[in-house]
Scaffold this motif. Structure first.
Motif, PDB file in Angstrom:
ATOM      1  N   ALA A 152       0.828  -1.207   0.000  1.00  0.00           N
ATOM      2  CA  ALA A 152       0.000   0.000   0.000  1.00  0.00           C
ATOM      3  C   ALA A 152       0.865   1.261   0.000  1.00  0.00           C
ATOM      4  CB  ALA A 152      -0.986  -0.014   1.163  1.00  0.00           C
ATOM      5  N   VAL A 153       0.255   2.397   0.313  1.00  0.00           N
ATOM      6  CA  VAL A 153       0.959   3.673   0.209  1.00  0.00           C
ATOM      7  C   VAL A 153       0.893   4.451   1.517  1.00  0.00           C
ATOM      8  CG1 VAL A 153       0.585   3.882  -2.273  1.00  0.00           C
ATOM      9  CG2 VAL A 153      -1.082   4.846  -0.698  1.00  0.00           C
ATOM     10  N   ASP A 154       1.937   5.251   1.726  1.00  0.00           N
ATOM     11  CA  ASP A 154       2.014   6.162   2.865  1.00  0.00           C
ATOM     12  C   ASP A 154       1.700   5.409   4.169  1.00  0.00           C
ATOM     13  OD1 ASP A 154       2.623   8.209   1.057  1.00  0.00           O
ATOM     14  OD2 ASP A 154       0.520   8.616   0.683  1.00  0.00           O
ATOM     15  N   ALA A 155       0.773   5.934   4.968  1.00  0.00           N
ATOM     16  CA  ALA A 155       0.428   5.291   6.240  1.00  0.00           C
ATOM     17  C   ALA A 155      -0.943   4.629   6.175  1.00  0.00           C
ATOM     18  CB  ALA A 155       0.457   6.310   7.376  1.00  0.00           C
ATOM     19  N   ASN A 156      -1.468   4.415   4.960  1.00  0.00           N
ATOM     20  CA  ASN A 156      -2.778   3.772   4.829  1.00  0.00           C
ATOM     21  C   ASN A 156      -2.769   2.395   5.467  1.00  0.00           C
ATOM     22  OD1 ASN A 156      -3.444   5.990   3.356  1.00  0.00           O
ATOM     23  ND2 ASN A 156      -3.799   4.919   1.441  1.00  0.00           N
ATOM     24  N   ALA A 157      -3.899   2.014   6.062  1.00  0.00           N
ATOM     25  CA  ALA A 157      -4.024   0.666   6.607  1.00  0.00           C
ATOM     26  C   ALA A 157      -3.878  -0.352   5.486  1.00  0.00           C
ATOM     27  CB  ALA A 157      -5.372   0.509   7.307  1.00  0.00           C
ATOM     28  N   LEU A 158      -3.247  -1.470   5.794  1.00  0.00           N
ATOM     29  CA  LEU A 158      -3.031  -2.537   4.833  1.00  0.00           C
ATOM     30  C   LEU A 158      -4.019  -3.662   5.124  1.00  0.00           C
ATOM     31  CD1 LEU A 158      -1.174  -3.560   2.511  1.00  0.00           C
ATOM     32  CD2 LEU A 158       0.228  -4.646   4.268  1.00  0.00           C
ATOM     33  N   TYR A 159      -4.759  -4.081   4.090  1.00  0.00           N
ATOM     34  CA  TYR A 159      -5.798  -5.095   4.262  1.00  0.00           C
ATOM     35  C   TYR A 159      -5.424  -6.391   3.564  1.00  0.00           C
ATOM     36  CZ  TYR A 159      -9.259  -1.778   6.107  1.00  0.00           C
ATOM     37  OH  TYR A 159      -9.941  -0.876   6.876  1.00  0.00           O
ATOM     38  N   LEU A 160      -5.722  -7.494   4.204  1.00  0.00           N
ATOM     39  CA  LEU A 160      -5.681  -8.815   3.582  1.00  0.00           C
ATOM     40  C   LEU A 160      -7.083  -9.383   3.728  1.00  0.00           C
ATOM     41  CD1 LEU A 160      -3.928 -10.911   2.171  1.00  0.00           C
ATOM     42  CD2 LEU A 160      -3.474 -11.924   4.396  1.00  0.00           C
ATOM     43  N   GLY A 161      -7.832  -9.375   2.645  1.00  0.00           N
ATOM     44  CA  GLY A 161      -9.246  -9.664   2.744  1.00  0.00           C
ATOM     45  C   GLY A 161      -9.924  -8.572   3.549  1.00  0.00           C
ATOM     46  N   ALA A 162     -10.662  -8.949   4.587  1.00  0.00           N
ATOM     47  CA  ALA A 162     -11.352  -7.974   5.433  1.00  0.00           C
ATOM     48  C   ALA A 162     -10.540  -7.600   6.662  1.00  0.00           C
ATOM     49  CB  ALA A 162     -12.702  -8.540   5.866  1.00  0.00           C
ATOM     50  N   ARG A 163      -9.336  -8.145   6.779  1.00  0.00           N
ATOM     51  CA  ARG A 163      -8.540  -7.960   7.999  1.00  0.00           C
ATOM     52  C   ARG A 163      -7.411  -6.971   7.777  1.00  0.00           C
ATOM     53  NH1 ARG A 163      -4.196 -10.915  10.818  1.00  0.00           N
ATOM     54  NH2 ARG A 163      -3.902 -12.296   9.041  1.00  0.00           N
ATOM     55  N   ILE A 164      -7.244  -6.035   8.708  1.00  0.00           N
ATOM     56  CA  ILE A 164      -6.091  -5.144   8.684  1.00  0.00           C
ATOM     57  C   ILE A 164      -4.882  -5.921   9.181  1.00  0.00           C
ATOM     58  CG2 ILE A 164      -5.049  -3.072   9.663  1.00  0.00           C
ATOM     59  CD1 ILE A 164      -7.785  -1.814   9.787  1.00  0.00           C
ATOM     60  N   VAL A 165      -3.795  -5.862   8.406  1.00  0.00           N
ATOM     61  CA  VAL A 165      -2.577  -6.580   8.769  1.00  0.00           C
ATOM     62  C   VAL A 165      -1.411  -5.602   8.838  1.00  0.00           C
ATOM     63  CG1 VAL A 165      -3.266  -8.827   7.849  1.00  0.00           C
ATOM     64  CG2 VAL A 165      -2.189  -7.153   6.328  1.00  0.00           C
ATOM     65  N   ALA A 166      -0.414  -5.955   9.630  1.00  0.00           N
ATOM     66  CA  ALA A 166       0.793  -5.143   9.738  1.00  0.00           C
ATOM     67  C   ALA A 166       1.710  -5.440   8.557  1.00  0.00           C
ATOM     68  CB  ALA A 166       1.515  -5.434  11.050  1.00  0.00           C
ATOM     69  N   ARG A 167       2.404  -4.425   8.085  1.00  0.00           N
ATOM     70  CA  ARG A 167       3.361  -4.636   6.993  1.00  0.00           C
ATOM     71  C   ARG A 167       4.439  -5.627   7.398  1.00  0.00           C
ATOM     72  NH1 ARG A 167       1.025   0.268   6.454  1.00  0.00           N
ATOM     73  NH2 ARG A 167       0.734   1.118   4.338  1.00  0.00           N
ATOM     74  N   GLU A 168       4.826  -5.587   8.659  1.00  0.00           N
ATOM     75  CA  GLU A 168       5.838  -6.526   9.151  1.00  0.00           C
ATOM     76  C   GLU A 168       5.330  -7.970   9.068  1.00  0.00           C
ATOM     77  OE1 GLU A 168       6.466  -2.506  10.780  1.00  0.00           O
ATOM     78  OE2 GLU A 168       4.720  -3.853  10.729  1.00  0.00           O
ATOM     79  N   GLU A 169       4.062  -8.178   9.329  1.00  0.00           N
ATOM     80  CA  GLU A 169       3.469  -9.510   9.247  1.00  0.00           C
ATOM     81  C   GLU A 169       3.518 -10.035   7.813  1.00  0.00           C
ATOM     82  OE1 GLU A 169      -0.851 -11.630  10.325  1.00  0.00           O
ATOM     83  OE2 GLU A 169      -0.591  -9.468  10.455  1.00  0.00           O
ATOM     84  N   ILE A 170       3.219  -9.164   6.869  1.00  0.00           N
ATOM     85  CA  ILE A 170       3.256  -9.556   5.459  1.00  0.00           C
ATOM     86  C   ILE A 170       4.686  -9.821   5.012  1.00  0.00           C
ATOM     87  CG2 ILE A 170       2.786  -8.772   3.117  1.00  0.00           C
ATOM     88  CD1 ILE A 170       0.311  -9.616   4.746  1.00  0.00           C
ATOM     89  N   PHE A 171       5.618  -9.005   5.468  1.00  0.00           N
ATOM     90  CA  PHE A 171       7.029  -9.238   5.159  1.00  0.00           C
ATOM     91  C   PHE A 171       7.449 -10.630   5.626  1.00  0.00           C
ATOM     92  CE2 PHE A 171      11.436  -9.248   6.603  1.00  0.00           C
ATOM     93  CZ  PHE A 171      12.107  -8.851   5.460  1.00  0.00           C
ATOM     94  N   ASP A 172       7.063 -10.990   6.842  1.00  0.00           N
ATOM     95  CA  ASP A 172       7.420 -12.307   7.373  1.00  0.00           C
ATOM     96  C   ASP A 172       6.795 -13.431   6.547  1.00  0.00           C
ATOM     97  OD1 ASP A 172       8.842 -11.052   9.359  1.00  0.00           O
ATOM     98  OD2 ASP A 172       7.305 -11.294  10.905  1.00  0.00           O
ATOM     99  N   ALA A 173       5.554 -13.214   6.094  1.00  0.00           N
ATOM    100  CA  ALA A 173       4.900 -14.232   5.267  1.00  0.00           C
ATOM    101  C   ALA A 173       5.645 -14.438   3.958  1.00  0.00           C
ATOM    102  CB  ALA A 173       3.449 -13.826   5.000  1.00  0.00           C
TER     103      ALA A 173
END
Length: 258
Positions: A152-173
């Motif tokens: 995503a961009v800037d400080a916008n919330a990042l979504y995976l489906g209907a769930r907000i996820v942390a960028r760090e969580e996605i990086f780990d995945a």
């Protein structure tokens, strides 16, 4: 660019069919008309003129010929991406992982990205027929790679489906997937220059997101991490015509288009 701005289709449209037109400037940024009109709303000749004049302007000022193009508001369609490839572009940088409320309602009706570009999406070779990730129902690909803004961009919330996820969580995945599959993956956060220019490091709203994420990346020791321009990154995914994104039991969310 020598092109008279058109009044629609525009992202902030409130008409039920997203086919309204502006009669007065509704926003200070739109004083001259056409601020959030999608580039895909212009005809083939006008699109080509905009691209050609942009390239000429860069060359006139001593820059190299551009190889990547970012479409405002993620506006892309097969005709625009075909034009980019014909003009020597090798990267489309339009696709975004968007939340349900990042843009006004009409954006979601006018474009196809939502629900198909997610934090798990990989860069992919662009089809001649659709803008979405593979696998594609029809053959034929452009000399162009889409590098998604999957964080995503800037400080916008990042979504995976209907769930907000942390960028760090996605990086780990992505890291776990790369380790298990022995393949490369790619992560990209978009930052608007005018937004970060008003921020302060490290306590600004966007700066906090970037600082926290980059510190997390720096702590990673299990995989090799490289940084590069989108054009350099695209070269690593030139042959990806089949894999839409990170797969496997990474996160407990079912996604369309994955």
């Amino acid at each position: 660019m020598g092109i008279n701005p058109i009044t629609g289709p525009f992202v902030g449209d409130q008409a039920p069919g997203c086919n309204g037109t502006r009669t007065t400037a509704e926003d200070p940024q739109d004083a001259d008309g056409g601020y959030d009109v999608l580039m895909t709303g212009y005809g083939p000749e006008e699109r080509a003129e905009i691209i050609d004049r942009g390239i000429a302007s860069l060359l006139k000022r001593g820059f190299g010929r551009p190889t990547a193009f970012c479409a405002g508001y993620s506006a892309a369609d097969p005709a625009l991406q075909s034009l980019l490839a014909k003009r020597g572009m090798r990267v489309s940088f339009a696709a975004q992982a968007l939340g349900p409320n990042d843009y006004p309602r009409c954006w979601y009706q006018l474009l196809e990205w939502y629900g198909h570009i997610t934090p798990l999406t990989l860069p992919y070779r662009v089809s001649r027929h659709v803008i979405l990730p593979p696998p594609h129902p029809e053959g034929g690909h452009l000399e162009l790679v889409e590098v998604p803004l999957n964080l995503a961009v800037d400080a916008n919330a990042l979504y995976l489906g209907a769930r907000i996820v942390a960028r760090e969580e996605i990086f780990d995945a992505h890291c776990r997937w790369a380790q298990e599959e022995g393949q490369e993956t790619c992560l990209a956060i978009g930052v608007h220059t005018e937004v970060i220019a008003r921020d302060r490091w490290p306590d600004g709203r966007v700066a906090q997101v970037l600082d926290r994420f980059l510190r997390h990346v720096a702590d990673q020791e299990e995989v090799e991490i490289n940084y590069g321009t989108v054009t350099a990154v695209a070269g690593h995914f030139w042959e990806n015509k089949t894999l839409a994104g990170v797969r496997g039991p990474i996160l407990p969310v079912e996604l369309s288009g994955e």
